[in-house]
Design a protein around this motif. Structure first.
Motif, mmCIF file in Angstrom:
data_model
loop_
_atom_site.group_PDB
_atom_site.id
_atom_site.type_symbol
_atom_site.label_atom_id
_atom_site.label_comp_id
_atom_site.label_asym_id
_atom_site.label_seq_id
_atom_site.Cartn_x
_atom_site.Cartn_y
_atom_site.Cartn_z
ATOM 1 N N PHE A 29 0.697 -1.030 0.139
ATOM 2 C CA PHE A 29 0.037 0.051 0.027
ATOM 3 C C PHE A 29 0.595 1.159 0.157
ATOM 4 C CE2 PHE A 29 0.741 -1.329 4.489
ATOM 5 C CZ PHE A 29 0.982 -0.244 4.913
ATOM 6 N N THR A 30 2.224 1.195 -0.080
ATOM 7 C CA THR A 30 2.966 2.332 0.137
ATOM 8 C C THR A 30 2.833 3.215 -1.169
ATOM 9 O OG1 THR A 30 5.324 3.186 0.377
ATOM 10 C CG2 THR A 30 4.892 1.181 -0.939
ATOM 11 N N PRO A 31 2.744 2.699 -2.244
ATOM 12 C CA PRO A 31 2.391 3.890 -3.753
ATOM 13 C C PRO A 31 1.066 4.714 -3.341
ATOM 14 C CG PRO A 31 2.795 1.495 -4.291
ATOM 15 C CD PRO A 31 2.627 1.485 -2.823
ATOM 16 N N GLY A 32 0.046 4.099 -2.900
ATOM 17 C CA GLY A 32 -1.278 4.681 -2.488
ATOM 18 C C GLY A 32 -1.033 5.776 -1.697
ATOM 19 N N ILE A 33 -0.096 5.362 -0.367
ATOM 20 C CA ILE A 33 -0.176 6.430 0.765
ATOM 21 C C ILE A 33 0.690 7.490 0.531
ATOM 22 C CG2 ILE A 33 0.765 6.667 3.018
ATOM 23 C CD1 ILE A 33 -2.056 5.273 2.801
ATOM 24 N N GLN A 34 1.851 7.296 -0.568
ATOM 25 C CA GLN A 34 2.579 8.350 -0.940
ATOM 26 C C GLN A 34 1.741 9.346 -1.963
ATOM 27 O OE1 GLN A 34 6.144 6.889 -2.988
ATOM 28 N NE2 GLN A 34 6.103 5.275 -1.351
ATOM 29 N N GLU A 35 0.867 8.645 -2.706
ATOM 30 C CA GLU A 35 0.030 9.528 -3.472
ATOM 31 C C GLU A 35 -0.914 10.518 -2.730
ATOM 32 O OE1 GLU A 35 -0.148 11.053 -7.239
ATOM 33 O OE2 GLU A 35 1.076 9.557 -6.733
ATOM 34 N N TYR A 36 -1.375 9.755 -1.692
ATOM 35 C CA TYR A 36 -2.287 10.665 -0.961
ATOM 36 C C TYR A 36 -1.496 11.697 -0.040
ATOM 37 C CZ TYR A 36 -4.863 11.699 3.489
ATOM 38 O OH TYR A 36 -5.599 12.586 4.274
ATOM 39 N N VAL A 37 -0.093 11.510 0.467
ATOM 40 C CA VAL A 37 0.473 12.567 1.035
ATOM 41 C C VAL A 37 0.693 13.838 0.260
ATOM 42 C CG1 VAL A 37 2.788 12.990 2.027
ATOM 43 C CG2 VAL A 37 1.498 11.079 2.736
ATOM 44 N N GLU A 38 0.764 13.492 -1.240
ATOM 45 C CA GLU A 38 1.120 14.451 -2.235
ATOM 46 C C GLU A 38 -0.251 15.238 -2.277
ATOM 47 O OE1 GLU A 38 2.407 14.718 -6.947
ATOM 48 O OE2 GLU A 38 2.547 12.748 -5.831
ATOM 49 N N ALA A 39 -1.039 14.474 -2.509
ATOM 50 C CA ALA A 39 -2.434 15.202 -2.650
ATOM 51 C C ALA A 39 -2.946 16.121 -1.333
ATOM 52 C CB ALA A 39 -3.392 14.325 -2.750
ATOM 53 N N VAL A 40 -2.821 15.691 -0.408
ATOM 54 C CA VAL A 40 -2.873 16.287 0.788
ATOM 55 C C VAL A 40 -2.115 17.539 1.133
ATOM 56 C CG1 VAL A 40 -1.991 14.948 2.686
ATOM 57 C CG2 VAL A 40 -4.088 15.938 3.458
#
Length: 283
Positions: free
Chosen positions: A116-127
């Motif tokens: 799940f790390t790719p999705g979490i990194q993308e979420y951090v980028e968005a937020v």
């Protein structure tokens, strides 16, 4: 005897030997019973890993859509409407992360981290992109984790298969420092694109603000240096490229801004990006 007949005899002997070995296996052996338990545990782990991969893909897709939406702030008169729409999308992403937290309940996070790390990194980028547009500062790891607290129904099953819901339980998801750093490193690319759009729309103030902000982020990553995770040092090259483009644009705006028509500023901005040495990616 022909070669084909000889191969058939060898194959038959192997089949007979396999059948004899199967007949010799004692299904009541404690070793066989232990390996069956191991098989079930591995199958359960692999199934959970695949479910986490699918949820991570959904988080990545929705986070990218939020970033695309936020890039519209440079071309609309009412920025607050865009930010409110992005809030709704980010709430949906958090619900997906809540599913990850539910899957990880009682599990070691780092056993499934790669799923799940790719999705979490993308979420951090968005937020973090959303937070910068609204507050003009970098969101902290603590602020991100404070929003990842979820209320879930704690379902238990009795021996007869009856599902009992005793009440809601609190689940939390903690973004790791590595995922936070990697998401912030990707944020610099979005800020560079925001700068391009701002220049193209004749906004002279935003590029100067972004230049200062990106320089602060770069200094922070340089302070970490080689003591940080390996993945972070790999992204430092892209970070420097983004910073170089923004600084070149600010230089052009300061020195030649009055000479260049506004509709040509974006072309000058993109053409002044100097290529960097790939070896500069490591501090």
């Amino acid at each position: 005897m022909s070669k084909r007949e000889d191969e058939g005899c060898v194959r038959k002997r192997r089949t007979d030997a396999g059948q004899k070995s199967d007949d010799c296996i004692n299904s009541d052996s404690p070793v066989i019973a232990a390996f069956k338990v191991f098989q079930q545990e591995l199958d359960t782990k692999h199934d959970k890993y695949e479910r986490l991969v699918k949820i991570s893909r959904d988080v990545t897709i929705e986070s990218k859509r939020t970033i695309f939406l936020l890039h519209r702030v440079t071309s609309v008169p009412d920025v607050e409407d865009i930010l409110n729409d992005a809030d709704v999308k980010l709430d949906g992403v958090r619900q997906k992360i809540g599913q990850i937290a539910e899957e990880l309940k009682g599990e070691d996070l780092y056993q499934f981290h790669r799923a799940f790390t790719p999705g979490i990194q993308e979420y951090v980028e968005a937020v973090s992109f959303h937070h910068f547009i609204r507050h003009r500062r970098l969101i902290s790891l603590e602020e991100i984790n404070a929003c990842l607290v979820f209320m879930k129904d704690d379902q238990t099953t009795k021996g007869g298969g009856e599902v009992v819901v005793p009440g809601p339980c609190v689940l939390t998801f903690q973004v790791t420092p590595t995922d936070y750093l990697l998401g912030v490193a990707d944020l610099t690319g979005e800020l560079m694109r925001m700068c391009i759009s701002s220049v193209g729309n004749g906004d002279m103030d935003t590029p100067l603000q972004l230049s200062t902000f990106l320089r602060e982020i770069h200094d922070g990553f340089a302070y970490i240096g080689n003591t940080g995770p390996y993945e972070v040092s790999k992204k430092l090259h892209t970070l420097r490229q983004s910073l170089g483009k923004v600084e070149d644009a600010c230089y052009a705006l300061r020195v030649r801004g009055s000479e260049i028509p506004k509709h040509m500023l974006a072309d000058v901005f993109t053409s002044r990006a100097a290529p960097l040495d790939p070896d500069d990616g490591i501090v």
